[in-house]
Design a protein around this motif. Sequence first.
Motif, PDB file in Angstrom:
ATOM      1  N   VAL A 432       9.160  25.455 -26.562  1.00  0.00           N
ATOM      2  CA  VAL A 432      10.403  25.479 -27.109  1.00  0.00           C
ATOM      3  C   VAL A 432      10.769  24.030 -27.773  1.00  0.00           C
ATOM      4  O   VAL A 432      10.606  22.933 -27.025  1.00  0.00           O
ATOM      5  N   ALA A 433      11.296  23.936 -28.803  1.00  0.00           N
ATOM      6  CA  ALA A 433      11.670  22.594 -29.603  1.00  0.00           C
ATOM      7  C   ALA A 433      13.263  22.358 -29.311  1.00  0.00           C
ATOM      8  O   ALA A 433      13.916  22.886 -29.575  1.00  0.00           O
ATOM      9  N   VAL A 434      13.216  21.000 -28.679  1.00  0.00           N
ATOM     10  CA  VAL A 434      14.608  20.783 -28.089  1.00  0.00           C
ATOM     11  C   VAL A 434      14.867  19.160 -28.663  1.00  0.00           C
ATOM     12  O   VAL A 434      13.927  18.545 -28.644  1.00  0.00           O
ATOM     13  N   ALA A 435      16.183  19.126 -29.239  1.00  0.00           N
ATOM     14  CA  ALA A 435      16.392  17.511 -29.640  1.00  0.00           C
ATOM     15  C   ALA A 435      17.998  17.606 -29.188  1.00  0.00           C
ATOM     16  O   ALA A 435      18.824  18.408 -29.026  1.00  0.00           O
ATOM     17  N   TYR A 436      18.417  16.331 -29.315  1.00  0.00           N
ATOM     18  CA  TYR A 436      19.777  16.215 -29.048  1.00  0.00           C
ATOM     19  C   TYR A 436      20.255  14.915 -29.937  1.00  0.00           C
ATOM     20  O   TYR A 436      19.517  13.917 -30.418  1.00  0.00           O
ATOM     21  N   GLY A 437      21.786  14.746 -30.012  1.00  0.00           N
ATOM     22  CA  GLY A 437      22.243  13.751 -30.610  1.00  0.00           C
ATOM     23  C   GLY A 437      22.979  12.720 -29.844  1.00  0.00           C
ATOM     24  O   GLY A 437      22.588  12.879 -28.570  1.00  0.00           O
ATOM     25  N   ARG A 438      23.566  11.861 -30.344  1.00  0.00           N
ATOM     26  CA  ARG A 438      24.041  10.526 -29.377  1.00  0.00           C
ATOM     27  C   ARG A 438      25.244  10.901 -28.891  1.00  0.00           C
ATOM     28  O   ARG A 438      26.019  12.028 -29.485  1.00  0.00           O
ATOM     29  N   ARG A 454      20.998  18.305 -34.871  1.00  0.00           N
ATOM     30  CA  ARG A 454      20.224  19.032 -36.048  1.00  0.00           C
ATOM     31  C   ARG A 454      19.196  18.391 -36.834  1.00  0.00           C
ATOM     32  O   ARG A 454      18.103  18.713 -37.169  1.00  0.00           O
ATOM     33  N   ILE A 455      19.663  17.158 -37.116  1.00  0.00           N
ATOM     34  CA  ILE A 455      18.673  16.257 -38.081  1.00  0.00           C
ATOM     35  C   ILE A 455      17.649  15.723 -37.072  1.00  0.00           C
ATOM     36  O   ILE A 455      16.305  16.024 -37.611  1.00  0.00           O
ATOM     37  N   ALA A 456      17.731  15.584 -35.949  1.00  0.00           N
ATOM     38  CA  ALA A 456      16.413  15.196 -34.944  1.00  0.00           C
ATOM     39  C   ALA A 456      15.612  16.165 -34.646  1.00  0.00           C
ATOM     40  O   ALA A 456      14.394  16.310 -34.965  1.00  0.00           O
ATOM     41  N   ARG A 467       7.695  16.833 -27.858  1.00  0.00           N
ATOM     42  CA  ARG A 467       8.581  16.398 -26.827  1.00  0.00           C
ATOM     43  C   ARG A 467      10.030  16.491 -27.084  1.00  0.00           C
ATOM     44  O   ARG A 467      10.077  16.683 -28.396  1.00  0.00           O
ATOM     45  N   VAL A 468      10.893  16.333 -26.161  1.00  0.00           N
ATOM     46  CA  VAL A 468      12.402  16.225 -26.369  1.00  0.00           C
ATOM     47  C   VAL A 468      12.480  15.147 -27.260  1.00  0.00           C
ATOM     48  O   VAL A 468      12.031  13.998 -26.804  1.00  0.00           O
ATOM     49  N   CYS A 469      13.102  15.129 -28.155  1.00  0.00           N
ATOM     50  CA  CYS A 469      13.537  14.174 -29.213  1.00  0.00           C
ATOM     51  C   CYS A 469      15.067  14.026 -29.361  1.00  0.00           C
ATOM     52  O   CYS A 469      15.743  14.773 -29.428  1.00  0.00           O
ATOM     53  N   GLY A 470      15.526  12.695 -29.119  1.00  0.00           N
ATOM     54  CA  GLY A 470      16.941  12.298 -29.449  1.00  0.00           C
ATOM     55  C   GLY A 470      17.087  11.701 -30.683  1.00  0.00           C
ATOM     56  O   GLY A 470      16.279  10.991 -31.209  1.00  0.00           O
ATOM     57  N   PHE A 471      18.256  11.654 -31.389  1.00  0.00           N
ATOM     58  CA  PHE A 471      18.531  10.938 -32.430  1.00  0.00           C
ATOM     59  C   PHE A 471      18.262   9.389 -32.445  1.00  0.00           C
ATOM     60  O   PHE A 471      17.525   9.095 -33.196  1.00  0.00           O
TER      61      PHE A 471
END
Length: 585
Positions: A432-438, A454-456, A467-471
């Motif tokens: 699963v692709a997971v990302a998060y904003g600030r 969403r951009i990240a 891996r999990v990516c934050g903005f």
Amino acid sequence: MADPAGVLAQDGPPDDAEPQQLTVGRLLQERLLRPARLAASAEALDTAVTWCLPWDEVQAGVGPLPGVVVHARVGQVQLAALRDLEHRGAAAVVIAGGADDLPDPPAGLPMIHVGAHVSFRQLSELVAELVLARDTHVLRYGLRVHRALVELLYRGAGLSALGHQMARLSGCAAAILDAQYRVLAFEPNRDRVFDATAVADALREDASSMAADGLPAGTAAAGPGPSVSEQPHAGPQVRTLLIGGASATCVLNPILLSGRHDGWVVIVESADPPSPHDIAQHRVVVEQAATIVGTEMLRLRSIEQAEERARGDFVHALLHGRFSNQHELDARAAHYDFPVAATYGVIVANQLGSVGSPDSPAALFQLAQHAVRIDVRAGAHTLATVVGDVLAVVRHVDPAGHRDSPDAADRALADFARTLQAELERRTHRKVAVAYGRCVDGAGRILDSYREARIALGIRNRLGVDRVCGFQDLRVFATLVELAESPQGQAFARDMLAPLRGSRAGGNDLEQAVIAYVASGGNLNAAARELHIHRNTMLYKLDRASRLLQLDLREAEHQFAVWLAHKLSLLAETVAAVDRDLNPT
């Protein structure tokens, strides 16, 4: 005259097929047959009686005669005919007239000798009256039970009140379980105390034993519950289970509405063993309760779904900033006890399953409901919804234990994002692709964190990061966002990359070769290995790109220019796609 008051009071063991039926022994208690002489075993007296037929009519046929009492005159009876009646399953033979010179009856066929005055008409009327009296008695009791339960349904009293009423009607403990044997309501009994969890566990274990034996759901030899892929048979069932180390008899009925199995209604008998009369009454209680409890479950489910839709609308409004003013935000947030001044962060995930499958929307919303229950903490708020094929989670960030760190909130959000990814992968059995904003301060700025998330996510998917990516983790892209959105940045990227993208020979392959060369630090051999091409082919592509760009790509400044244009182009495309989703109009 028959005695209908005793129809549900005769002795006999509880029978899962048809308890408390009229039997031969019960029939002999009637005034018409009291002077009779009986030739039968004690076991034969428990044979069920359902109808009466004359000797001549029975002899004219060859079909089975279960539950049929045969009336005969003394001169009609022959040993061969009696053996034939036993073979055909007749309940008994009533012989009117003298009993002299009659053959000995077969062992399994009761023979009742009565006076010559007992006619077929009298006997058939007696049997019909007793059978109909029993059915009428059951129907009358069923109506009383139905009325007591349906009054609570009309008032919307809930499952707990229905369970309490079942316990009051039966004088026993009552339980309402869902299809996975989770306790929805339980009403104990003072005479014999059972734990609700123990009752559910006993039923679940009995169902598992039935599935292991390969028996169909709802059979008398097995347990009360179905296997995962089977649906239980409709109708009351009687089971003897081991509950908390003690043997107990349960009367239960599956809740089946529109072909869907939603759970069970259960009565746990207080007496051990219970009386046949109690078993008969409690079968009526669970049979009536199953439909009424199922209707209440549908009502509660519809309310829950309506509340979930309203909560989803609120989350969508938070993510997209769709509040007309601050007062509307404050009012809607107060309804959900959602503090508007707290610190929040948004996590998004996709690649959760096949979007085109019929179960995909329902599965995504179930994942959203599960996400809300992950890492629940006192005072923390988590909301989740589905936007297209993306799961969006709004997390109230409380950096407990790290308040002295300037990035404590972002670290706490990153920890939750990793936990969310692990849970989603466990439930979906896929990456699963997971990302998060600030993190942002205040509910009114949640849309900023969502846009960054969403951009990240878009950049993560384009770059193939696993891996999990934050903005903030994508620092280069985070720094370049404003430049990528500006006309100057877009013009620079377009002008720089146009010669490579517009080339008739090579197309985007030239851009790919140049970026691989720059990413490898100007190492020609490493770039060739990355693209799985020959070194000479790589050299040819770089030479052609240099002539099209009119730049010497061996110089660091020119490499940086191409790299910057590529990143700006990638970021601009990602931001544009996100903005189209956020503002489709």
